[in-house]
Structure formats: structure tokens, C-alpha cells
Design a protein around this motif. Structure first.
Motif, mmCIF file in Angstrom:
data_model
loop_
_atom_site.group_PDB
_atom_site.id
_atom_site.type_symbol
_atom_site.label_atom_id
_atom_site.label_comp_id
_atom_site.label_asym_id
_atom_site.label_seq_id
_atom_site.Cartn_x
_atom_site.Cartn_y
_atom_site.Cartn_z
ATOM 1 N N ILE A 89 1.187 -1.279 -0.220
ATOM 2 C CA ILE A 89 0.005 0.094 0.231
ATOM 3 C C ILE A 89 1.037 1.141 0.157
ATOM 4 O O ILE A 89 0.168 2.094 -0.664
ATOM 5 C CB ILE A 89 -0.809 -0.253 1.069
ATOM 6 C CG1 ILE A 89 -1.806 -1.199 0.863
ATOM 7 C CG2 ILE A 89 -1.314 1.428 1.357
ATOM 8 C CD1 ILE A 89 -2.743 -1.292 2.321
ATOM 9 N N ALA A 90 2.062 1.458 0.746
ATOM 10 C CA ALA A 90 2.755 2.671 0.844
ATOM 11 C C ALA A 90 3.478 2.463 -0.406
ATOM 12 O O ALA A 90 3.738 3.510 -0.544
ATOM 13 C CB ALA A 90 4.099 2.059 1.884
ATOM 14 N N GLU A 91 3.952 1.767 -1.361
ATOM 15 C CA GLU A 91 4.700 1.876 -2.440
ATOM 16 C C GLU A 91 3.736 2.818 -3.757
ATOM 17 O O GLU A 91 4.132 3.458 -4.361
ATOM 18 C CB GLU A 91 4.921 0.510 -2.733
ATOM 19 C CG GLU A 91 5.733 0.332 -4.441
ATOM 20 C CD GLU A 91 5.958 -0.752 -5.078
ATOM 21 O OE1 GLU A 91 7.068 -0.954 -5.634
ATOM 22 O OE2 GLU A 91 4.974 -2.049 -4.346
ATOM 23 N N LYS A 92 2.345 2.002 -3.647
ATOM 24 C CA LYS A 92 1.565 2.506 -4.356
ATOM 25 C C LYS A 92 1.156 4.050 -4.373
ATOM 26 O O LYS A 92 0.790 4.957 -5.039
ATOM 27 C CB LYS A 92 -0.314 1.724 -4.470
ATOM 28 C CG LYS A 92 0.212 0.555 -4.572
ATOM 29 C CD LYS A 92 0.498 -0.202 -6.304
ATOM 30 C CE LYS A 92 0.563 -1.384 -6.676
ATOM 31 N NZ LYS A 92 1.047 -1.558 -7.680
ATOM 32 N N ILE A 93 1.064 4.395 -2.783
ATOM 33 C CA ILE A 93 0.668 5.744 -2.095
ATOM 34 C C ILE A 93 1.546 6.433 -3.015
ATOM 35 O O ILE A 93 1.365 7.710 -3.176
ATOM 36 C CB ILE A 93 0.518 5.834 -0.427
ATOM 37 C CG1 ILE A 93 -0.054 4.717 0.010
ATOM 38 C CG2 ILE A 93 0.892 7.415 -0.171
ATOM 39 C CD1 ILE A 93 -0.456 4.972 0.981
ATOM 40 N N GLN A 94 2.778 6.084 -3.017
ATOM 41 C CA GLN A 94 3.819 7.083 -3.406
ATOM 42 C C GLN A 94 4.457 7.327 -5.344
ATOM 43 O O GLN A 94 3.706 8.138 -5.826
ATOM 44 C CB GLN A 94 5.321 6.364 -3.199
ATOM 45 C CG GLN A 94 6.586 7.241 -3.264
ATOM 46 C CD GLN A 94 7.116 7.207 -5.117
ATOM 47 O OE1 GLN A 94 7.222 6.359 -5.116
ATOM 48 N NE2 GLN A 94 7.661 7.973 -5.319
ATOM 49 N N LYS A 95 3.905 5.754 -5.624
ATOM 50 C CA LYS A 95 3.808 6.070 -6.915
ATOM 51 C C LYS A 95 2.919 6.727 -8.009
ATOM 52 O O LYS A 95 2.960 7.257 -8.913
ATOM 53 C CB LYS A 95 3.399 4.058 -7.591
ATOM 54 C CG LYS A 95 4.878 4.126 -7.786
ATOM 55 C CD LYS A 95 5.092 2.113 -7.996
ATOM 56 C CE LYS A 95 6.087 1.753 -8.019
ATOM 57 N NZ LYS A 95 6.700 0.261 -8.127
ATOM 58 N N PHE A 96 1.637 6.331 -7.373
ATOM 59 C CA PHE A 96 0.464 6.896 -7.804
ATOM 60 C C PHE A 96 0.055 8.106 -7.069
ATOM 61 O O PHE A 96 -1.129 8.836 -7.606
ATOM 62 C CB PHE A 96 -0.844 5.596 -7.632
ATOM 63 C CG PHE A 96 -0.515 4.758 -8.601
ATOM 64 C CD1 PHE A 96 -0.950 4.631 -10.179
ATOM 65 C CD2 PHE A 96 0.407 3.914 -8.582
ATOM 66 C CE1 PHE A 96 -0.536 4.046 -11.417
ATOM 67 C CE2 PHE A 96 0.494 2.685 -9.100
ATOM 68 C CZ PHE A 96 -0.318 3.012 -10.046
ATOM 69 N N GLY A 97 0.150 8.828 -6.196
ATOM 70 C CA GLY A 97 0.186 9.890 -5.867
ATOM 71 C C GLY A 97 -1.438 9.324 -4.971
ATOM 72 O O GLY A 97 -2.051 11.157 -4.883
ATOM 73 N N LEU A 98 -1.510 8.729 -4.376
ATOM 74 C CA LEU A 98 -3.447 8.335 -4.091
ATOM 75 C C LEU A 98 -3.455 9.635 -2.358
ATOM 76 O O LEU A 98 -2.391 10.254 -1.884
ATOM 77 C CB LEU A 98 -2.934 7.286 -3.838
ATOM 78 C CG LEU A 98 -2.997 5.771 -4.199
ATOM 79 C CD1 LEU A 98 -2.943 4.990 -3.333
ATOM 80 C CD2 LEU A 98 -3.262 5.905 -5.128
ATOM 81 N N SER A 99 -4.669 10.156 -2.510
ATOM 82 C CA SER A 99 -5.116 10.379 -1.662
ATOM 83 C C SER A 99 -5.973 10.074 -0.142
ATOM 84 O O SER A 99 -6.193 10.614 0.509
ATOM 85 C CB SER A 99 -5.873 11.409 -2.273
ATOM 86 O OG SER A 99 -7.274 11.036 -2.115
ATOM 87 N N THR A 100 -6.197 8.642 -1.114
ATOM 88 C CA THR A 100 -7.077 8.068 -0.335
ATOM 89 C C THR A 100 -7.100 6.329 -0.512
ATOM 90 O O THR A 100 -7.104 5.827 -1.628
ATOM 91 C CB THR A 100 -8.868 8.160 -0.267
ATOM 92 O OG1 THR A 100 -9.235 9.402 -0.626
ATOM 93 C CG2 THR A 100 -9.795 8.135 -0.075
ATOM 94 N N LEU A 101 -7.456 5.955 1.014
ATOM 95 C CA LEU A 101 -7.268 4.606 0.401
ATOM 96 C C LEU A 101 -8.966 3.392 0.558
ATOM 97 O O LEU A 101 -9.612 4.149 2.077
ATOM 98 C CB LEU A 101 -6.059 3.449 1.898
ATOM 99 C CG LEU A 101 -4.691 4.258 1.763
ATOM 100 C CD1 LEU A 101 -4.728 3.896 2.602
ATOM 101 C CD2 LEU A 101 -4.274 4.344 0.908
#
Length: 208
Positions: free
Chosen positions: A65-77
Motif C-alpha cells: 500500500i505504501a508503495e502505491k501511495i508514493q507511485k500513484f499519489g493516492l489521497s485515499t485508501l
């Protein structure tokens, strides 16, 4: 009424959605079994897209999850699996991001199970029960929600289509905690590709 459009993936389709619809959230599915799975190769242009991006996960590890947050610029999980209260608390504390916790509804729901999640989530999301973790294209019995006991806002999902707009507004008049809707398969030309005109018509029907 807030609008989340889930299962987005194609660049021109995303651009059209952002420019024409401006939904509150755009959902990106990171569950490998989904036909709408988003690959890392798409991360750069998605990260730069000016919209709140929701990463949809099913029992994923914290590191993933942390990797996807960084790669995709996620604001919400959006947590669509069997994530425990401790796991959700850890994600909230360590990421600081907005969190949707999904509960799939079959014939009934035990509201007491949700209570421990209340301090750690921003919204609950209620979807139709399916062994495939969503994507059933079917609605559930919304009457179950009339007994919703919390102040926490929630989103309605599960097979929503344009024909449901009037009923959704009626439901919101009875349950003000219904803060928004999450749409996907009923607005698609094919998996991962939305009919933008149909989404626009639905948005207008909900007076968003």
C-alpha cells in the motif's frame, strides 16, 4: 451528495472524466484479480492527474500500500478485504490519508462489528456481498441501512445504475449519513472504460 467513479484506468478516459465530470474521487483498483487492475506503468501520468485518487486494496500488505501511495499519489485508501481494526489503525496513523472501509452486505449486517473501526475511518462504504470482492453489478437490500446506528458518513455502492438516482435521493432523505455514491460497472463500455455521457447524466440526476 459526493461522487466516486471507480475502476478508472485509460488515459483519455481519465482526462475526459476529470474535465467533464469532476467527481470527488477517482478509484484505482490494485486487486490483481480485477479486470480493472491498474499497472505500475500507468503511475506517472495518473499521479499528475488533478483529482483525488482512491487506491482500492484487498488485504494488501502495508508495504504494498505504501508503495502505491508514493507511485500513484493516492489521497485515499479503500480497504475492501478483511482488514482488522489494528491494520486500519496502523494505516491511518502512518499515512494520514483518508480511509474508506468497505463492508459487503448480504441478507443482513451486524453493526457492532463496525463500531471498533469508527475512530480510524473517514467513511464506511457499503457494497453488495460477493466472493469476488465487489464488481457484482448487483444491488443489495438498501432497507438494511435504515437501521444504521452511527454518525459516521458512508458511501453507497453495489451495482448502482442511472435508474437508481431517484431511489438514492429518497434514501438520503431518510438517512442523512449517506454522503455519496460509488459507481463502476453499470457505467462502463468495457471494464476500465467509462461512458462519460452516462456518468454525466447520473451526476445531474443526483443534483450533484
Amino acid at each position: 451528495m459526493k461522487l466516486k467513479v471507480c475502476g478508472m484506468r485509460e488515459s483519455a478516459n481519465v482526462k475526459s472524466l476529470v474535465e467533464s465530470i469532476q467527481p470527488d474521487w477517482m478509484g484505482l483498483i490494485f486487486y490483481p484479480a480485477s479486470p480493472r487492475f491498474v499497472y505500475d506503468i500507468q503511475a506517472d501520468w495518473i499521479r499528475e492527474t488533478d483529482i483525488k485518487k482512491v487506491g482500492v486494496f484487498v488485504d494488501a500488505s502495508f508495504s504494498e500500500i505504501a508503495e502505491k501511495i508514493q507511485k500513484f499519489g493516492l489521497s485515499t485508501l479503500q480497504l475492501h478485504g478483511e482488514e482488522s481494526v489494528d491494520e486500519v489503525e496502523k494505516l491511518k496513523d502512518k499515512t494520514g490519508l483518508e480511509i474508506f472501509k468497505v463492508f459487503s452486505i448480504g441478507q443482513n449486517i451486524d453493526w457492532s462489528i463496525l463500531e471498533a473501526y469508527l475512530p480510524h475511518v473517514d467513511y464506511f462504504l457499503f457494497d453488495t456481498f460477493t466472493n469476488a470482492y465487489g464488481g457484482s453489478g448487483k444491488t443489495f437490500n438498501w432497507q438494511i441501512l435504515l437501521d444504521y446506528p452511527f454518525d459516521k458518513p458512508f458511501l453507497l455502492s453495489g451495482g448502482l445504475a442511472i435508474v437508481h438516482a431517484e431511489a438514492i435521493l429518497e434514501l438520503q432523505s431518510k438517512i442523512p449519513q449517506l454522503a455519496g455514491v460509488d459507481i463502476n460497472s453499470k457505467f462502463e463500455i468495457e471494464p476500465g472504460l467509462k461512458d462519460i455521457d452516462l456518468v454525466s447524466e447520473f451526476k445531474n440526476s443526483l443534483k450533484i
